[in-house]
Write a protein that holds these residues in place. Structure first.
Motif, PDB file in Angstrom:
ATOM      1  N   PHE A  65      73.662  33.292  31.482  1.00 18.10           N
ATOM      2  CA  PHE A  65      73.355  31.916  31.039  1.00 18.10           C
ATOM      3  C   PHE A  65      71.961  31.503  31.800  1.00 18.10           C
ATOM      4  N   ASP A  66      71.031  31.186  31.106  1.00 17.50           N
ATOM      5  CA  ASP A  66      69.676  30.812  31.662  1.00 17.50           C
ATOM      6  C   ASP A  66      69.771  29.075  32.113  1.00 17.50           C
ATOM      7  N   LEU A  67      69.458  29.150  33.243  1.00 23.13           N
ATOM      8  CA  LEU A  67      69.505  27.763  34.054  1.00 23.13           C
ATOM      9  C   LEU A  67      68.367  26.948  33.493  1.00 23.13           C
ATOM     10  N   HIS A  68      67.096  27.522  33.029  1.00 25.43           N
ATOM     11  CA  HIS A  68      66.047  26.830  32.789  1.00 25.43           C
ATOM     12  C   HIS A  68      66.148  26.664  31.072  1.00 25.43           C
ATOM     13  N   SER A  69      67.265  27.042  30.448  1.00 28.50           N
ATOM     14  CA  SER A  69      66.909  26.874  29.036  1.00 28.50           C
ATOM     15  C   SER A  69      67.070  25.131  28.541  1.00 28.50           C
ATOM     16  N   GLY A  70      66.800  24.820  27.391  1.00 22.53           N
ATOM     17  CA  GLY A  70      66.838  23.501  27.193  1.00 22.53           C
ATOM     18  C   GLY A  70      68.338  22.814  27.341  1.00 22.53           C
ATOM     19  N   GLU A  71      69.174  23.471  27.211  1.00 26.17           N
ATOM     20  CA  GLU A  71      70.787  23.191  27.421  1.00 26.17           C
ATOM     21  C   GLU A  71      71.104  22.775  28.642  1.00 26.17           C
ATOM     22  N   ALA A  72      70.595  23.442  29.770  1.00 20.94           N
ATOM     23  CA  ALA A  72      71.134  22.955  31.148  1.00 20.94           C
ATOM     24  C   ALA A  72      70.229  22.021  31.921  1.00 20.94           C
TER      25      ALA A  72
END
Length: 76
Positions: free
Chosen positions: A23-30
């Protein structure tokens, strides 16, 4: 890890099923910001009974990076 994943999902405001090592912590989701870092430090202390450095935690890009930081803190 499930307790940690559940807590982290709440902190970054995503569904628990989205949290995995990649899981990418810097994605737009997080919502990975300074408040999330401080909250995650408290979660790590609660779940794993170790303290991690806030600056190092803030530089983590994925959940796997956080897990590596936790493992290093356990060995220290």
């Amino acid at each position: 890890m499930s307790e940690f994943y559940q807590g982290l999902a709440e902190i970054v405001e995503v569904d628990t099923s989205a949290i995995n090592p990649a899981f990418d912590l810097h994605s737009g989701e997080a919502a990975w910001d300074s408040l999330a870092v401080v909250s995650t430090m408290a979660l790590i202390d609660e779940v794993f009974n170790v303290m991690v450095d806030g600056q190092s935690l803030g530089k983590c890009a994925t959940v796997a990076d956080i897990e590596a930081l936790i493992e290093a803190a356990k060995k220290a």
